[in-house]
Design a protein around this motif. Structure first.
Motif, PDB file in Angstrom:
ATOM      1  N   SER A 104       0.770  -1.007  -0.097  1.00  0.00           N
ATOM      2  CA  SER A 104       0.018   0.035   0.140  1.00  0.00           C
ATOM      3  C   SER A 104       0.960   1.319  -0.132  1.00  0.00           C
ATOM      4  O   SER A 104       0.164   2.206  -0.133  1.00  0.00           O
ATOM      5  N   ALA A 105       2.186   1.031   0.317  1.00  0.00           N
ATOM      6  CA  ALA A 105       3.068   2.310   0.173  1.00  0.00           C
ATOM      7  C   ALA A 105       3.096   3.052  -0.943  1.00  0.00           C
ATOM      8  O   ALA A 105       3.449   2.232  -2.057  1.00  0.00           O
ATOM      9  N   PRO A 106       3.246   4.386  -0.976  1.00  0.00           N
ATOM     10  CA  PRO A 106       3.558   4.869  -2.296  1.00  0.00           C
ATOM     11  C   PRO A 106       4.786   4.627  -2.967  1.00  0.00           C
ATOM     12  O   PRO A 106       5.682   4.260  -2.235  1.00  0.00           O
ATOM     13  N   GLN A 107       4.996   4.316  -4.131  1.00  0.00           N
ATOM     14  CA  GLN A 107       5.995   3.842  -5.034  1.00  0.00           C
ATOM     15  C   GLN A 107       7.010   4.948  -5.393  1.00  0.00           C
ATOM     16  O   GLN A 107       6.432   5.980  -5.945  1.00  0.00           O
ATOM     17  N   LEU A 108       8.221   5.160  -4.698  1.00  0.00           N
ATOM     18  CA  LEU A 108       8.983   6.505  -5.009  1.00  0.00           C
ATOM     19  C   LEU A 108       9.555   6.478  -6.323  1.00  0.00           C
ATOM     20  O   LEU A 108       9.602   7.383  -6.897  1.00  0.00           O
ATOM     21  N   PHE A 109       9.946   5.175  -6.882  1.00  0.00           N
ATOM     22  CA  PHE A 109      10.779   5.335  -8.003  1.00  0.00           C
ATOM     23  C   PHE A 109      10.419   3.803  -8.540  1.00  0.00           C
ATOM     24  O   PHE A 109      10.244   3.028  -8.328  1.00  0.00           O
ATOM     25  N   GLU A 110      10.091   4.168 -10.040  1.00  0.00           N
ATOM     26  CA  GLU A 110       9.694   3.017 -10.898  1.00  0.00           C
ATOM     27  C   GLU A 110      10.556   1.710 -10.778  1.00  0.00           C
ATOM     28  O   GLU A 110      10.167   0.560 -10.661  1.00  0.00           O
ATOM     29  N   ARG A 111      11.770   2.243 -10.758  1.00  0.00           N
ATOM     30  CA  ARG A 111      12.675   1.012 -10.866  1.00  0.00           C
ATOM     31  C   ARG A 111      13.145   0.238  -9.450  1.00  0.00           C
ATOM     32  O   ARG A 111      13.695  -0.567  -9.617  1.00  0.00           O
ATOM     33  N   TYR A 112      12.520   1.038  -8.366  1.00  0.00           N
ATOM     34  CA  TYR A 112      12.731   0.081  -7.222  1.00  0.00           C
ATOM     35  C   TYR A 112      11.424  -0.438  -6.546  1.00  0.00           C
ATOM     36  O   TYR A 112      10.672   0.144  -5.796  1.00  0.00           O
ATOM     37  N   ALA A 113      10.907  -1.615  -7.171  1.00  0.00           N
ATOM     38  CA  ALA A 113       9.891  -2.277  -6.991  1.00  0.00           C
ATOM     39  C   ALA A 113       9.649  -2.192  -5.320  1.00  0.00           C
ATOM     40  O   ALA A 113      10.692  -2.913  -4.638  1.00  0.00           O
ATOM     41  N   ASN A 146      15.619  -0.590  -2.842  1.00  0.00           N
ATOM     42  CA  ASN A 146      16.687  -0.197  -3.685  1.00  0.00           C
ATOM     43  C   ASN A 146      17.708  -1.086  -4.002  1.00  0.00           C
ATOM     44  O   ASN A 146      18.359  -1.418  -5.044  1.00  0.00           O
ATOM     45  N   THR A 147      17.972  -1.981  -2.961  1.00  0.00           N
ATOM     46  CA  THR A 147      18.948  -2.891  -2.980  1.00  0.00           C
ATOM     47  C   THR A 147      18.610  -4.244  -2.264  1.00  0.00           C
ATOM     48  O   THR A 147      17.962  -4.261  -0.994  1.00  0.00           O
ATOM     49  N   LEU A 148      18.827  -5.479  -3.006  1.00  0.00           N
ATOM     50  CA  LEU A 148      18.305  -6.358  -1.986  1.00  0.00           C
ATOM     51  C   LEU A 148      19.381  -7.569  -2.127  1.00  0.00           C
ATOM     52  O   LEU A 148      19.793  -7.878  -3.147  1.00  0.00           O
ATOM     53  N   VAL A 149      19.568  -7.972  -1.001  1.00  0.00           N
ATOM     54  CA  VAL A 149      20.705  -8.885  -0.593  1.00  0.00           C
ATOM     55  C   VAL A 149      20.186 -10.176  -0.231  1.00  0.00           C
ATOM     56  O   VAL A 149      19.738 -10.087   0.932  1.00  0.00           O
ATOM     57  N   ASP A 150      20.444 -11.275  -0.882  1.00  0.00           N
ATOM     58  CA  ASP A 150      19.846 -12.648  -0.266  1.00  0.00           C
ATOM     59  C   ASP A 150      21.092 -13.624  -0.209  1.00  0.00           C
ATOM     60  O   ASP A 150      21.332 -14.276  -1.485  1.00  0.00           O
ATOM     61  N   HIS A 151      21.760 -13.550   0.808  1.00  0.00           N
ATOM     62  CA  HIS A 151      22.856 -14.408   0.837  1.00  0.00           C
ATOM     63  C   HIS A 151      22.619 -15.710   1.647  1.00  0.00           C
ATOM     64  O   HIS A 151      22.083 -15.577   2.802  1.00  0.00           O
ATOM     65  N   GLY A 171      17.074   6.594   2.778  1.00  0.00           N
ATOM     66  CA  GLY A 171      16.872   7.806   2.085  1.00  0.00           C
ATOM     67  C   GLY A 171      16.663   7.871   0.531  1.00  0.00           C
ATOM     68  O   GLY A 171      16.425   6.847   0.109  1.00  0.00           O
ATOM     69  N   ALA A 172      16.446   9.055   0.046  1.00  0.00           N
ATOM     70  CA  ALA A 172      15.963   9.258  -1.228  1.00  0.00           C
ATOM     71  C   ALA A 172      16.823   8.691  -2.528  1.00  0.00           C
ATOM     72  O   ALA A 172      16.333   8.024  -3.386  1.00  0.00           O
ATOM     73  N   TYR A 173      18.150   8.779  -2.327  1.00  0.00           N
ATOM     74  CA  TYR A 173      18.822   8.095  -3.467  1.00  0.00           C
ATOM     75  C   TYR A 173      19.896   7.131  -3.320  1.00  0.00           C
ATOM     76  O   TYR A 173      20.183   6.821  -1.771  1.00  0.00           O
ATOM     77  N   SER A 174      20.606   6.407  -4.054  1.00  0.00           N
ATOM     78  CA  SER A 174      21.405   5.385  -3.789  1.00  0.00           C
ATOM     79  C   SER A 174      22.687   5.788  -3.235  1.00  0.00           C
ATOM     80  O   SER A 174      23.286   5.214  -2.199  1.00  0.00           O
ATOM     81  N   SER A 175      23.189   6.935  -3.642  1.00  0.00           N
ATOM     82  CA  SER A 175      24.749   7.352  -3.140  1.00  0.00           C
ATOM     83  C   SER A 175      25.474   5.769  -2.926  1.00  0.00           C
ATOM     84  O   SER A 175      25.673   5.326  -4.021  1.00  0.00           O
ATOM     85  N   PHE A 176      26.311   5.885  -1.892  1.00  0.00           N
ATOM     86  CA  PHE A 176      27.023   4.659  -1.793  1.00  0.00           C
ATOM     87  C   PHE A 176      26.238   3.482  -1.442  1.00  0.00           C
ATOM     88  O   PHE A 176      27.057   2.404  -1.260  1.00  0.00           O
ATOM     89  N   GLY A 177      24.974   3.623  -1.210  1.00  0.00           N
ATOM     90  CA  GLY A 177      24.404   2.856  -0.410  1.00  0.00           C
ATOM     91  C   GLY A 177      24.033   1.447  -1.003  1.00  0.00           C
ATOM     92  O   GLY A 177      24.054   0.318  -0.181  1.00  0.00           O
TER      93      GLY A 177
END
Lengths: 950, 294
Positions: free
Chosen positions: A304-313, A317-322, A473-479
Motif C-alpha cells: 500500500s505504500a507509495p512507490q517512490l521510483f519505478e525502478r525500485y519495486a 533499492n538493493t536486495l541482498v539475499d545471501h 533515504g532518497a537516492y542510492s549514493s554509496f548505499g
C-alpha cells in the motif's frame, strides 16, 4: 557601512564593514585572514575563535562594526617573526593536528588559557576548550599538547616515542605531519578559503517538502536582483542521473520535476557576493504539489505504500539475499540459540569543514577545486555528466577538513558550481552551511537489525542469521555497497561456518545515506557483539573464551569467500583483556559502573574499483561485463628527484583529508629511497600532475597507495644504482641506500652521497623519475552476486574494552576509560595510528550515546545544527589507551594495513555492553540516551542503587 | 548570513537607546552580547531592520555593591560572574550556573541581561536568580523602575519588557544568614549544551535548623522558569531531612509541565526534575549549614 579602526595582529587597520557583517567574515573576506575558520557560524564549533583584547571569543557571533577600537589576535598573529609559539609546536609534535580545521580555534582558546594560567590542570584545559569541537583526534593529543606546551620552548629535543620501531629508519616512527606547520599557523588553504579573480558566489535553494511534484518555478524576480549573474534550475542541468555505483545512478544534479527529501537542491544562484546570492534564493518562487511521503523503511515495503521510483519495486533499492553453508543445519547443531533485534541511528559524519567547491569552466578546461575524498571519482563523474573527456577536466583538492565518508561521493556543489561557471564564464564558489551538510547527509544508514546466533555448549558458533533493513533515504549514493558491507563484513572476525543474510536497502523521503567510517558495518557489528555478550551472560559462557575459540586465524577463507591474510585477532583480544582487567571487573563492578568488550576490523582497501572497465570517458565505452580482477592500477605514483638531487617529491592522487595519508606516504618514500624524511615531500592535490589514486575510502591508502609509492621509490633506485655502481666499481645489486648515502653493503668504503649520485644521473640522463603502481590481487572473492564487496588484499583486527559509569538517577553516561589493541600490520607512524584510534573511539562512542538525526512526521530534519546534533566535546571524551600488536601483512608496504575505519567498528558494541553491565538491562536502540537508560532501569524494576548486581 | 540592509546603531546613553527604540518601534532590536540574537538572525527567525547596540552605553558592564545588594549590569558576562569574589560568596549557585553555560568563548560574549531577556525556558541564569529573590531594573522614558524578576517572564521567549524599555541591572539582595542556594542542571553533554531540565533550590534556616524560607524554581520544564510553589511551601517550617527533600522533589516533579523535544521526553524531564531538585536541596542545605552563602 561603518568604518572601524582595529588592531589586528599588531597592525592598526582602518576598515569599512557592513553594519551586520560578522567579524569572522570581515577577517576572512576583507583582510584575507582565512586561518579563522567557518564550521557552523552559530557559536558552537569554536573554529572561528579569535582573541578580542586578549579574551577568546567566537568571531561568528561578533559584529565587526562593534569592534571599533578593539585589539584582535587571530591564529596568524601567534607566531612571532616566523618562529612558532611553543604551543603551536606542541600541537605539531604531539599529533594534536589532523584535518586542521578545528586547530586555529583550538590553539586560540589554548593560547588564551596559558596566558592567564601557564600551568593549567587537565580540568582547566577541558573547561577552556569545551567550546572547540574536534572530529578527528578524540581530543587525547590536544590535551597532551596543551598540558605539555612549555616543553616545546626554545630548541626542544624530540624524544622517541615508546612504540617507535627500531627495524627501520623512517617507517615506524612517530613523525609529525608535513602539513602541520601550515595548519597550526592558519596558513593551510581549504576550498572555502580560495578566492579567484572575478569569482562569483553561489547558493542553493532546497525543497521544503519531503515528497512532491514541482509544478512551477519562477526565477524572474531573482534574476532581476542587481548583482545576480545566473539562476539555474533542474532544466539547466544535464539530462543525466549520477551517483556512485553506475548500476544505480539515480540522482539528478538539481531536482527535475520531483523532489524526494526536505533539503533536496532545486535551484541555484550565482551572484557577485554571497549575500546577493542568498537574497536571490529567497526570491525564487516554487510551486509544489505535495505527495504523501514515505518515511518508515519497513512500511515502505508494504504494497500500500507509495512507490517512490519505478525502478525500485516495493521501494527496495538493493536486495541482498545471501546464504553460505546451511544455517538451518548450523542452528540444529547449536545448544543455544538467541535472536535479538537492534536499531541503529542516522548519524552524520559532521566533518569540521563543511563541503566546498570552486569551479572554473574555461573553453578548454574545467577546473574544480573540491573538498573531496575522491578526486578521481569526481573527475570521472564530471566527465560523465558534462560529457567531457577526462583530459579536459582538472580536479584540485585543497586542504580538506575531514571527511569520514561525507566527501566520498561527488558533491552537488562541484556539479552546480561547474554549471554556473559555464553559464557565467566566471569562477564560481559554492560552500555548504552546516545545515546543508546535514541536509546533504550521505551519512550512516539507520539499520533495523534482527540477528540469530547459534552456539554449542563450549561456545563454538555454529550459525548466524541476519536480517537488516537499511533506511537509505532518497537516492542510492554509496548505499548499494553499504547494504552488502552490512552483511559481508560480519564474517571477518569469527569463523562462523553457516551464514544467512537478508539485506534490504529501502528508499524513503529523507536525505540519502552513504558511506560513513566503517561503511555499513558498525551497526551490524554492534548487534553481533552485543548478541555474543548477551548469550554469554544468559548461558554463563566466558565472552573472552567464546571470542578466542571462534577467533579468526591467518590465511583463512571465510564461508563467504573472503581471504584473510595476516591476522593477530587473538593477540589483540588477549592484550586488551589483560590491560583492562576485564576478567576481574566483569560482573564485579558496583551498580552504575560497567565494562564492555567488543571487537572489530575492516578491509585495507576495497578489492575492486567502483566502476567497471578502463579509465576513459563514459560515452567511449559500452557497459562492460565484470571481470574478476583490477582492470587498471588503483594507486599510481611517481617519485621525482629534484635536479640537484636533494629532494624527492612524491606525486600521487591519494586524498589527504586529515587522516594523515601524506605523512605515511612520505615515510614510505623516505624509507624506500634511503633519504631522511625532510628530503621527501608530497604533491597529492592535483589530477594534472599526480596520477590516479582512487581516493580516501575503504581504508585503502596506506596499503594501496603505500605500495605504489614504495614501487616508485624502488624504481628510482633501480635507475640510479647502475650509475653509482659504475662509479664505485661494484655491482648495482650490491648497493643500498640509507640516510642520504648510497653504499655497497659488502664494502663500507664504497659510498656516495645520494644527492651527488642523483645530480650525476640528471646530467647524463635527464630527470630521475620513478613510477609505481598497485593493483589488488586477481581473483579476490567468490562467484556469487555481490561477492566483491568485502574483498580486500588485507584485513585489520581489533579488540576494545570500555568502562563507563552511569548516573542511575538521571541516566547520564560517563565514558571513563577505553583500552584498544589493534592489528594494523606494521604501523608506519604509530602516533598517527593512535590518533586514528582515539578519534574513532570518541566519534563512535558519540554515535553510541548522543548522536542522532531526528526527523519529524513530515520528513523534516529537526536538528540540522551542532547545537542539537551533539558531537562530543573535550569534556565528554574518555581516557584512552591505544595499543598496537606485533603483526606483519605481506601484501602491505613494509607490512602495513589499515587503521582508520577498523578502529570505529568495535566501539558501539563495547559502549552498549558496558552500559548494560552498569545498569543490568540491555538497550539495543541507538543512541543509548539518558532518557532510554532511565526508562529501561524503571521498566526493569529499579535495581537498588547501592546494592550489588543481580 | 545576515541581510546587509540591517543597520547598527551604537548609542552611548540610555536615553538615546530609548529614543531609538521609540523611533523604530517594531523594527528595532537591542543587541547586548549577540549570542542569541545573531543566531536567530542567521537562521532567519528574526529580521529586525535596526540593531541597537548597548556596548557603548556606560555603566552596564560592572558588578557593584549598593545598599547591601549586588547590582549586576546587564552587560556583565558569565565569565565576569564566575570571576567575581563577592558573587562567589553571596550566590555561588549563580557562579555555577554561569560556569555551565555554553563554552568559554561564548561566556565572554553572552550577557546576564541577554540571557534573561531572551527568556529561553532553558536559560541557566534565571532559576538561581529567582530563588535568590533578585530584582531587575527597567529603564524607560519615564525613568527607572524596579521589579521582582519573578514578574519578568511571560511566555516562551517573551518578557514583560515593553517595546521602549530596557533591562539595565539585576539586583541581588544580600542573602539572609543561614541561607543556601544551589543550582542543578542536567545537560546531554559536558560543555556547549542547553539544560534539558534544571532546578534551583533555596533554603534559609532558623537557629533551630528548621526551614524558615524555601524556594524551588525549575528550568526547561515549562514555558518560563517555573516556581514550584507547593514544593517550596512543603519545605517551610520543617526540619530538613532526606525524606522531606524527597517529598519536595516529588512535588516539584508534579508541578513541572515539560514537553517532548529533541533534548528529552516529558517523562524523562519529570524524572529529572525530581532528582535535580533533591540534589539542589541537599547542596542548598549544605551551603546553608556551612555558611556558603553568608
Amino acid at each position: 557601512m561603518k568604518v572601524i579602526r582595529i588592531t589586528v595582529n599588531g597592525d592598526e587597520i582602518e576598515l569599512g564593514v557592513h553594519d551586520a557583517e560578522s567579524l569572522q567574515d570581515a577577517l576572512r573576506e576583507r583582510l584575507g585572514l582565512t586561518g579563522t575558520k567557518k564550521g557552523c557560524s552559530r557559536g558552537v564549533c569554536g573554529a572561528c575563535t579569535v582573541l578580542i583584547n586578549g579574551e577568546p571569543k567566537n568571531s561568528c557571533l561578533i559584529l565587526a562594526a562593534r569592534c571599533d577600537g578593539d585589539e584582535i589576535t587571530t591564529i596568524e598573529g601567534i607566531a612571532r617573526d616566523g618562529e612558532l609559539h611553543p604551543l603551536q609546536k606542541a600541537f605539531i609534535h604531539s599529533g594534536a593536528v589532523q584535518c586542521g580545521y578545528c586547530t586555529p580555534g583550538m590553539v586560540m582558546s589554548a593560547y588564551a588559557l596559558i596566558q592567564r594560567n601557564p600551568d593549567p590542570s587537565d580540568e582547566e584545559i577541558k573547561q577552556a576548550l569545551g567550546g572547540n569541537l574536534c572530529r578527528c583526534t578524540g581530543y587525547t593529543k590536544i590535551l597532551d599538547a596543551v598540558r605539555n606546551w612549555n616543553q616545546f620552548e626554545g630548541d626542544f629535543e624530540r624524544s622517541p616515542h615508546a612504540d617507535d620501531l627500531e627495524a627501520y629508519q623512517t617507517v615506524g616512527k612517530s613523525l609529525p605531519r608535513p602539513d602541520a606547520w601550515d595548519k597550526v599557523s592558519g596558513k593551510a588553504v581549504y576550498t572555502g578559503d580560495i578566492v579567484l579573480p572575478g569569482m562569483l558566489h553561489a547558493k542553493l535553494l532546497h525543497s521544503p517538502i519531503a515528497h512532491g511534484k514541482i509544478v512551477k518555478i519562477d526565477t524572474s524576480e531573482a534574476e532581476r536582483i542587481p548583482g545576480v549573474r545566473a539562476v539555474i534550475t533542474g532544466a539547466d542541468t544535464p539530462d543525466v542521473l549520477y551517483g556512485i555505483s553506475p548500476a544505480r545512478y539515480d540522482e539528478p544534479v538539481l531536482a527535475k520535476g520531483k523532489v524526494y527529501y526536505v533539503g533536496e537542491p532545486v535551484a541555484a544562484v550565482a551572484a557577485i557576493d554571497e549575500r546577493t546570492a542568498s537574497r536571490a534564493i529567497g526570491a525564487i518562487k516554487v510551486e509544489y504539489q505535495e505527495l504523501e511521503p514515505v518515511l518508515d523503511p519497513v512500511h515502505a515495503m508494504d504494497e500500500s505504500a507509495p512507490q517512490l521510483f519505478e525502478r525500485y519495486a516495493g521501494n527496495i533499492n538493493t536486495l541482498v539475499d545471501h546464504h553460505f553453508g546451511d544455517v538451518e543445519d548450523g542452528l540444529a547443531q547449536a545448544d543455544f540459540v538467541m535472536e535479538r533485534s537492534f536499531t541503529g541511528n542516522f548519524t552524520n559524519q559532521a566533518p569540521m569543514e563543511p563541503h566546498a567547491s570552486v569551479a572554473d569552466w574555461k573553453p578548454d578546461l574545467l577546473t574544480i577545486y573540491s573538498s573531496s575524498q575522491i578526486p578521481h571519482y569526481l573527475h570521472y563523474t564530471a566527465s560523465y555528466i558534462f560529457d567531457l573527456p577526462l583530459g579536459k577536466i582538472k580536479i584540485l583538492r585543497p586542504t580538506v577538513g575531514g571527511g569520514f565518508g561525507a566527501k566520498a561521493q561527488p558533491c552537488i556543489l562541484d556539479l552546480v558550481a561547474a554549471v554556473l561557471s559555464k553559464q557565467t564564464g566566471k569562477p564560481v564558489k559554492l560552500v555548504f552551511s552546516r545545515e546543508e551538510v546535514f541536509l546533504w547527509h550521505r551519512g550512516r544508514h539507520k539499520q533495523t537489525i534482527t540477528m540469530k546466533l547459534g552456539m554449542t555448549k563450549d561456545g563454538r558458533m555454529t550459525a548466524l542469521e541476519s536480517d537488516i533493513v537499511l533506511d537509505g533515504g532518497a537516492y542510492s549514493s554509496f548505499g548499494v555497497i553499504t547494504a552488502y558491507y552490512a552483511g559481508s563484513m560480519l564474517l571477518t572476525l569469527y569463523k562462523i561456518p553457516n551464514y544467512k543474510y537478508l539485506g534490504r536497502r529501502v528508499v524513503t523521503n529523507k536525505p540519502a545515506c552513504g558511506a560513513f567510517r566503517g561503511h555499513g558495518t558498525p551497526q551490524p557489528r554492534f548487534a553481533l557483539e552485543c548478541l555474543i555478550n548477551m548469550m554469554c551472560e544468559t548461558y554463563d559462557l566466558d565472552p573472552v573464551e567464546v571470542r578466542r575459540i571462534n577467533g579468526m586465524e591467518p590465511n583463512y577463507r571465510t564461508v563467504n569467500d573472503l581471504d584473510i591474510g595476516s591476522c593477530e585477532f587473538v593477540q589483540c583480544l588477549d592484550k586488551v583483556v589483560e590491560a583492562s582487567g576485564f576478567r576481574e571487573k566483569r560482573d564485579r563492578l558496583p551498580v552504575g559502573r560497567g565494562i564492555g568488550l567488543s571487537c572489530g576490523g575492516f578491509v585495507s582497501g576495497a578489492g575492486y574499483a567502483i566502476y567497471r572497465g578502463s579509465v576513459q570517458r563514459h560515452t567511449e565505452k559500452s557497459r562492460e561485463p565484470f571481470q574478476k580482477k583490477a582492470i587498471f592500477p588503483h594507486a599510481n605514483a611517481y617519485v621525482k628527484i629534484s635536479e640537484d638531487g636533494t629532494q624527492a617529491v612524491v606525486f600521487i592522487g591519494a586524498a589527504e583529508i586529515g587522516q594523515g595519508s601524506d605523512t605515511v606516504l612520505c615515510q614510505i618514500a623516505a624509507e624506500t629511497l634511503g633519504l631522511p624524511i625532510d628530503r621527501v615531500r608530497i604533491k597529492s592535490d592535483d589530477t594534472d600532475t599526480s596520477p590516479i589514486d582512487l581516493g580516501a575510502y575503504s581504508s585503502r591508502i596506506t596499503l594501496m597507495a603505500g605500495n605504489a609509492v614504495k614501487m616508485a621509490g624502488e624504481d628510482v633506485l633501480q635507475k640510479l644504482f647502475p650509475v653509482v655502481a659504475e662509479l664505485l666499481d661494484c655491482r648495482a645489486d650490491e648497493l643500498s641506500a640509507a640516510g642520504g648515502v648510497i653504499f655497497a653493503e659488502s664494502d663500507p668504503i664504497k659510498r656516495l652521497d645520494w644527492a651527488e649520485a642523483a645530480r650525476m644521473y640528471f646530467n647524463d640522463q635527464s630527470s630521475l623519475i620513478g613510477r609505481g603502481w598497485y593493483k589488488p590481487p586477481e581473483g579476490l572473492g567468490g562467484d556469487y552476486k555481490g561477492a566483491v564487496v568485502g574483498t580486500s588484499p588485507a584485513y585489520s583486527f581489533g579488540a576494545l574494552v570500555c568502562e563507563v559509569s552511569v548516573d542511575m538517577q538521571t541516566g547520564k553516561v560517563r565514558l571513563e576509560k577505553f583500552w584498544d589493541f589493534h592489528d594494523c600490520g606494521t604501523p608506519i607512524n604509530p602516533m598517527s595510528v593512535h590518533g586514528q584510534v582515539e578519534g574513532a573511539i570518541v566519534m563512535s562512542s558519540g554515535e553510541a550515546i548522543m548522536e542522532g538525526m531526528i526527523f519529524d512526521e513530515t520528513g523534516r530534519l529537526v536538528n540540522p545544527n551542532l547545537h542539537e546534533y551533539l558531537l562530543m566535546t573535550i569534556r565528554d571524551a574518555p581516557e584512552i589507551f591505544s595499543g598496537i600488536v606485533d603483526s606483519y601483512e605481506p601484501e602491505g608496504p613494509f607490512g602495513a594495513k589499515e587503521i582508520g575505519e577498523g578502529a570505529t567498528v568495535p566501539v558501539i558494541g563495547a559502549v552498549a555492553s558496558a552500559i548494560a553491565d552498569a545498569i543490568g538491562v540491555w538497550i539495543t536502540d541507538l543512541p543509548i540516551t539518558p532518557d532510554k537508560i532511565l526508562a529501561a532501569i524503571k521498566n526493569d524494576g529499579s535495581p537498588n542503587p547501592t546494592g550489588t548486581k543481580p | 548570513m545576515i541581510d546587509l540592509e540591517v543597520r547598527l546603531e551604537e548609542p552611548t546613553s540610555l536615553p538615546d537607546v530609548i529614543a531609538l527604540l521609540v523611533e523604530h518601534e517594531g523594527s528595532a532590536k537591542v543587541i547586548a552580547g549577540g549570542t542569541d540574537i545573531l543566531v536567530d538572525m542567521k537562521n532567519g527567525d528574526l529580521r529586525p531592520k535596526l540593531l541597537i547596540s548597548l556596548a557603548r552605553v556606560e555603566g552596564l558592564d560592572a558588578i557593584e555593591v549598593i545598599d547591601d545588594a549586588l547590582w549586576i549590569g546587564a552587560l556583565v558576562t558569565p565569565n565576569q560572574l564566575v570571576a567575581d569574589e563577592r558573587l562567589q560568596a553571596w550566590l555561588p549557585a549563580l557562579v555555577d550556573a554561569a560556569q555551565c553555560m555554553a563554552s568559554y568563548p561564548v561566556r565572554n560574549l553572552a550577557t546576564i541581561g541577554g540571557n534573561l531577556c531572551s527568556a529561553s525556558p532553558s536559560a541557566d541564569l534565571a532559576p538561581s536568580l529567582l530563588v535568590a529573590g533578585a530584582e531587575i531594573v527597567i529603564y524607560k522614558q519615564e525613568g527607572e523602575m524596579r521589579n521582582p524578576l519573578s514578574d519578568f517572564f511571560v511566555d516562551v521567549r517573551r518578557t514583560m519588557l515593553g517595546s521602549a524599555e530596557l533591562l539595565t541591572h539585576v539586583v541581588i539582595p544580600k542573602p539572609p544568614p543561614r541561607t543556601g542556594i544551589a543550582y542543578c542542571p542536567f545537560k546531554l553533554r559536558e560543555a556547549n549544551a542547553l539544560a534539558v531540565a534544571s532546578s534551583a533550590a533555596r533554603l534559609t534556616l532558623e537557629d533551630t535548623g528548621a526551614v524558615s524560607d524555601a524556594r524551588v524554581v525549575l528550568g526547561a520544564v515549562a514555558p518560563t522558569p517555573l516556581l514550584a510553589a507547593r514544593s517550596s511551601e512543603l519545605l517551610v517550617g520543617k526540619k530538613p531531612s532526606s525524606e522531606l527533600f524527597a517529598q519536595a522533589a516529588a512535588q516539584a516533579s508534579v508541578e513541572s509541565k515539560p514537553i517532548n523535544d529533541v533534548r528529552g521526553s516529558e517523562t524523562h524531564r519529570k524524572a529529572l526534575v525530581e532528582v535535580l531538585t533533591r540534589r539542589a536541596l541537599e547542596e542548598a542545605l549544605h551551603r546553608a549549614q556551612t555558611g556558603g552563602a553568608a
